[in-house]
Design a protein around this motif. Structure first.
Motif, PDB file in Angstrom:
ATOM      1  N   ALA A  80     -49.304 -14.519   8.828  1.00 42.37           N
ATOM      2  CA  ALA A  80     -48.259 -14.490   7.810  1.00 42.37           C
ATOM      3  C   ALA A  80     -47.684 -15.884   7.648  1.00 42.37           C
ATOM      4  O   ALA A  80     -47.421 -16.573   8.627  1.00 42.37           O
ATOM      5  CB  ALA A  80     -47.164 -13.512   8.212  1.00 42.37           C
ATOM      6  N   ARG A  81     -47.497 -16.308   6.417  1.00 39.87           N
ATOM      7  CA  ARG A  81     -46.788 -17.551   6.114  1.00 39.87           C
ATOM      8  C   ARG A  81     -45.431 -17.133   5.588  1.00 39.87           C
ATOM      9  O   ARG A  81     -45.335 -16.396   4.606  1.00 39.87           O
ATOM     10  CB  ARG A  81     -47.527 -18.366   5.051  1.00 39.87           C
ATOM     11  N   ILE A  82     -44.386 -17.592   6.267  1.00 38.90           N
ATOM     12  CA  ILE A  82     -43.041 -17.264   5.816  1.00 38.90           C
ATOM     13  C   ILE A  82     -42.324 -18.542   5.404  1.00 38.90           C
ATOM     14  O   ILE A  82     -42.659 -19.626   5.873  1.00 38.90           O
ATOM     15  CB  ILE A  82     -42.228 -16.503   6.885  1.00 38.90           C
ATOM     16  N   ALA A  83     -41.368 -18.380   4.541  1.00 39.31           N
ATOM     17  CA  ALA A  83     -40.563 -19.516   4.080  1.00 39.31           C
ATOM     18  C   ALA A  83     -39.098 -19.180   4.288  1.00 39.31           C
ATOM     19  O   ALA A  83     -38.675 -18.045   4.071  1.00 39.31           O
ATOM     20  CB  ALA A  83     -40.826 -19.791   2.605  1.00 39.31           C
ATOM     21  N   TYR A  84     -38.359 -20.170   4.743  1.00 45.35           N
ATOM     22  CA  TYR A  84     -36.916 -20.011   4.837  1.00 45.35           C
ATOM     23  C   TYR A  84     -36.259 -21.312   4.381  1.00 45.35           C
ATOM     24  O   TYR A  84     -36.888 -22.362   4.348  1.00 45.35           O
ATOM     25  CB  TYR A  84     -36.457 -19.579   6.229  1.00 45.35           C
ATOM     26  N   ILE A  85     -35.011 -21.181   3.997  1.00 41.97           N
ATOM     27  CA  ILE A  85     -34.282 -22.317   3.440  1.00 41.97           C
ATOM     28  C   ILE A  85     -33.385 -22.925   4.523  1.00 41.97           C
ATOM     29  O   ILE A  85     -32.661 -22.211   5.214  1.00 41.97           O
ATOM     30  CB  ILE A  85     -33.409 -21.882   2.239  1.00 41.97           C
ATOM     31  N   THR A  86     -33.465 -24.244   4.686  1.00 50.96           N
ATOM     32  CA  THR A  86     -32.567 -24.960   5.593  1.00 50.96           C
ATOM     33  C   THR A  86     -31.776 -25.964   4.778  1.00 50.96           C
ATOM     34  O   THR A  86     -32.173 -26.339   3.673  1.00 50.96           O
ATOM     35  CB  THR A  86     -33.341 -25.706   6.705  1.00 50.96           C
ATOM     36  N   LEU A  87     -30.685 -26.399   5.335  1.00 54.50           N
ATOM     37  CA  LEU A  87     -29.832 -27.364   4.650  1.00 54.50           C
ATOM     38  C   LEU A  87     -29.961 -28.711   5.340  1.00 54.50           C
ATOM     39  O   LEU A  87     -29.752 -28.825   6.538  1.00 54.50           O
ATOM     40  CB  LEU A  87     -28.370 -26.898   4.680  1.00 54.50           C
ATOM     41  N   ASP A  88     -30.328 -29.736   4.566  1.00 51.72           N
ATOM     42  CA  ASP A  88     -30.359 -31.106   5.071  1.00 51.72           C
ATOM     43  C   ASP A  88     -28.942 -31.651   4.916  1.00 51.72           C
ATOM     44  O   ASP A  88     -28.510 -31.978   3.800  1.00 51.72           O
ATOM     45  CB  ASP A  88     -31.365 -31.934   4.278  1.00 51.72           C
ATOM     46  N   GLU A  89     -28.212 -31.721   6.028  1.00 54.34           N
ATOM     47  CA  GLU A  89     -26.798 -32.096   5.971  1.00 54.34           C
ATOM     48  C   GLU A  89     -26.584 -33.545   5.542  1.00 54.34           C
ATOM     49  O   GLU A  89     -25.564 -33.875   4.940  1.00 54.34           O
ATOM     50  CB  GLU A  89     -26.144 -31.831   7.325  1.00 54.34           C
ATOM     51  N   GLY A 121     -32.448 -10.028  13.128  1.00 59.89           N
ATOM     52  CA  GLY A 121     -31.532 -10.913  13.832  1.00 59.89           C
ATOM     53  C   GLY A 121     -31.676 -12.373  13.452  1.00 59.89           C
ATOM     54  O   GLY A 121     -30.935 -13.216  13.939  1.00 59.89           O
ATOM     55  N   THR A 122     -32.630 -12.682  12.589  1.00 61.27           N
ATOM     56  CA  THR A 122     -32.786 -14.053  12.118  1.00 61.27           C
ATOM     57  C   THR A 122     -31.548 -14.429  11.303  1.00 61.27           C
ATOM     58  O   THR A 122     -31.109 -13.657  10.460  1.00 61.27           O
ATOM     59  CB  THR A 122     -34.059 -14.186  11.240  1.00 61.27           C
ATOM     60  N   LEU A 123     -31.012 -15.602  11.561  1.00 59.95           N
ATOM     61  CA  LEU A 123     -29.763 -15.994  10.914  1.00 59.95           C
ATOM     62  C   LEU A 123     -29.921 -16.297   9.432  1.00 59.95           C
ATOM     63  O   LEU A 123     -29.048 -16.002   8.641  1.00 59.95           O
ATOM     64  CB  LEU A 123     -29.164 -17.197  11.635  1.00 59.95           C
ATOM     65  N   GLY A 124     -31.012 -16.914   9.036  1.00 59.68           N
ATOM     66  CA  GLY A 124     -31.182 -17.311   7.647  1.00 59.68           C
ATOM     67  C   GLY A 124     -32.034 -16.339   6.858  1.00 59.68           C
ATOM     68  O   GLY A 124     -32.651 -15.426   7.398  1.00 59.68           O
ATOM     69  N   ASP A 125     -32.031 -16.540   5.554  1.00 62.93           N
ATOM     70  CA  ASP A 125     -32.892 -15.750   4.679  1.00 62.93           C
ATOM     71  C   ASP A 125     -34.320 -16.264   4.787  1.00 62.93           C
ATOM     72  O   ASP A 125     -34.542 -17.465   4.918  1.00 62.93           O
ATOM     73  CB  ASP A 125     -32.428 -15.860   3.224  1.00 62.93           C
ATOM     74  N   TRP A 126     -35.258 -15.370   4.706  1.00 64.57           N
ATOM     75  CA  TRP A 126     -36.663 -15.739   4.767  1.00 64.57           C
ATOM     76  C   TRP A 126     -37.447 -14.818   3.845  1.00 64.57           C
ATOM     77  O   TRP A 126     -36.987 -13.743   3.473  1.00 64.57           O
ATOM     78  CB  TRP A 126     -37.207 -15.680   6.194  1.00 64.57           C
ATOM     79  N   SER A 127     -38.640 -15.256   3.464  1.00 65.14           N
ATOM     80  CA  SER A 127     -39.506 -14.423   2.630  1.00 65.14           C
ATOM     81  C   SER A 127     -40.958 -14.655   3.030  1.00 65.14           C
ATOM     82  O   SER A 127     -41.310 -15.713   3.555  1.00 65.14           O
ATOM     83  CB  SER A 127     -39.314 -14.751   1.149  1.00 65.14           C
ATOM     84  N   VAL A 128     -41.777 -13.662   2.769  1.00 63.61           N
ATOM     85  CA  VAL A 128     -43.209 -13.753   3.062  1.00 63.61           C
ATOM     86  C   VAL A 128     -43.884 -14.439   1.883  1.00 63.61           C
ATOM     87  O   VAL A 128     -43.791 -13.982   0.750  1.00 63.61           O
ATOM     88  CB  VAL A 128     -43.834 -12.357   3.294  1.00 63.61           C
ATOM     89  N   VAL A 129     -44.542 -15.558   2.168  1.00 64.09           N
ATOM     90  CA  VAL A 129     -45.255 -16.297   1.130  1.00 64.09           C
ATOM     91  C   VAL A 129     -46.667 -15.736   0.976  1.00 64.09           C
ATOM     92  O   VAL A 129     -47.157 -15.540  -0.122  1.00 64.09           O
ATOM     93  CB  VAL A 129     -45.301 -17.804   1.468  1.00 64.09           C
ATOM     94  N   SER A 130     -47.314 -15.458   2.134  1.00 65.82           N
ATOM     95  CA  SER A 130     -48.653 -14.878   2.103  1.00 65.82           C
ATOM     96  C   SER A 130     -48.929 -14.177   3.428  1.00 65.82           C
ATOM     97  O   SER A 130     -48.298 -14.470   4.439  1.00 65.82           O
ATOM     98  CB  SER A 130     -49.715 -15.957   1.854  1.00 65.82           C
ATOM     99  N   MET A 131     -49.884 -13.255   3.382  1.00 70.20           N
ATOM    100  CA  MET A 131     -50.327 -12.588   4.603  1.00 70.20           C
ATOM    101  C   MET A 131     -51.793 -12.214   4.407  1.00 70.20           C
ATOM    102  O   MET A 131     -52.159 -11.679   3.368  1.00 70.20           O
ATOM    103  CB  MET A 131     -49.508 -11.344   4.920  1.00 70.20           C
TER     104      MET A 131
END
Length: 153
Positions: A80-89, A121-131
């Protein structure tokens, strides 16, 4: 941190119809470096081989996580390839980060369910890009039994 290596073995396999066919099968090994991966892979695979076999390839698997299942019917491995968003402070912008996760399941829907369960329990939002289903036959995790300790070497 766990480093995973994909090791391929080439051997003569007796098929269900009785014919002997040369096959190459990939496995995943938890190791520190290429040398240890090859040694551990040969140690793990040798009891299952009846004839000659050759390790044809070893490469880093580049996985952030391996999700195993306790269900014995889950006998396939999905990447599975997942994507999540992080913030570059420093720059104040959002950045999309991709990770690869190997998930054990019996089918695609079970793989998605097992992935969802592992991400609870993952803190950020994530989505499945491919599987996609992989050809990986099995994984060999490091088990500390004392024989692989640095004092024994």
């Amino acid at each position: 941190m766990t480093e995973w290596f994909e090791c391929k073995v080439k051997y003569d396999k007796t098929m269900e119809n009785g014919l002997v066919k040369t096959v190459t099968e990939p496995y995943l090994v938890d190791a520190v470096n290429f040398t240890e991966a090859e040694r551990r892979f040969i140690d793990e695979i040798q009891p299952f081989m009846t004839g000659e076999f050759t390790v044809t390839d070893i490469r880093r698997a580049r996985l952030s996580e391996v999700v195993e299942s306790i269900d014995l019917t889950d006998d396939h491995w999905y990447k599975a390839r997942i994507a999540y968003i992080t913030l570059d402070e420093k720059k104040g912008v959002e950045k999309r980060v991709l990770q690869s996760i190997l998930v054990q399941a019996k089918d695609f829907h079970t793989a998605l369910k097992n992935l969802d369960a592992s991400m609870v329990g993952t803190l950020g939002d994530w989505s499945v890009v491919s599987m996609a289903e992989t050809r990986i036959m099995d994984i060999f995790k490091y088990v500390a039994d004392g024989s692989d300790s640095p004092e024994d070497k």
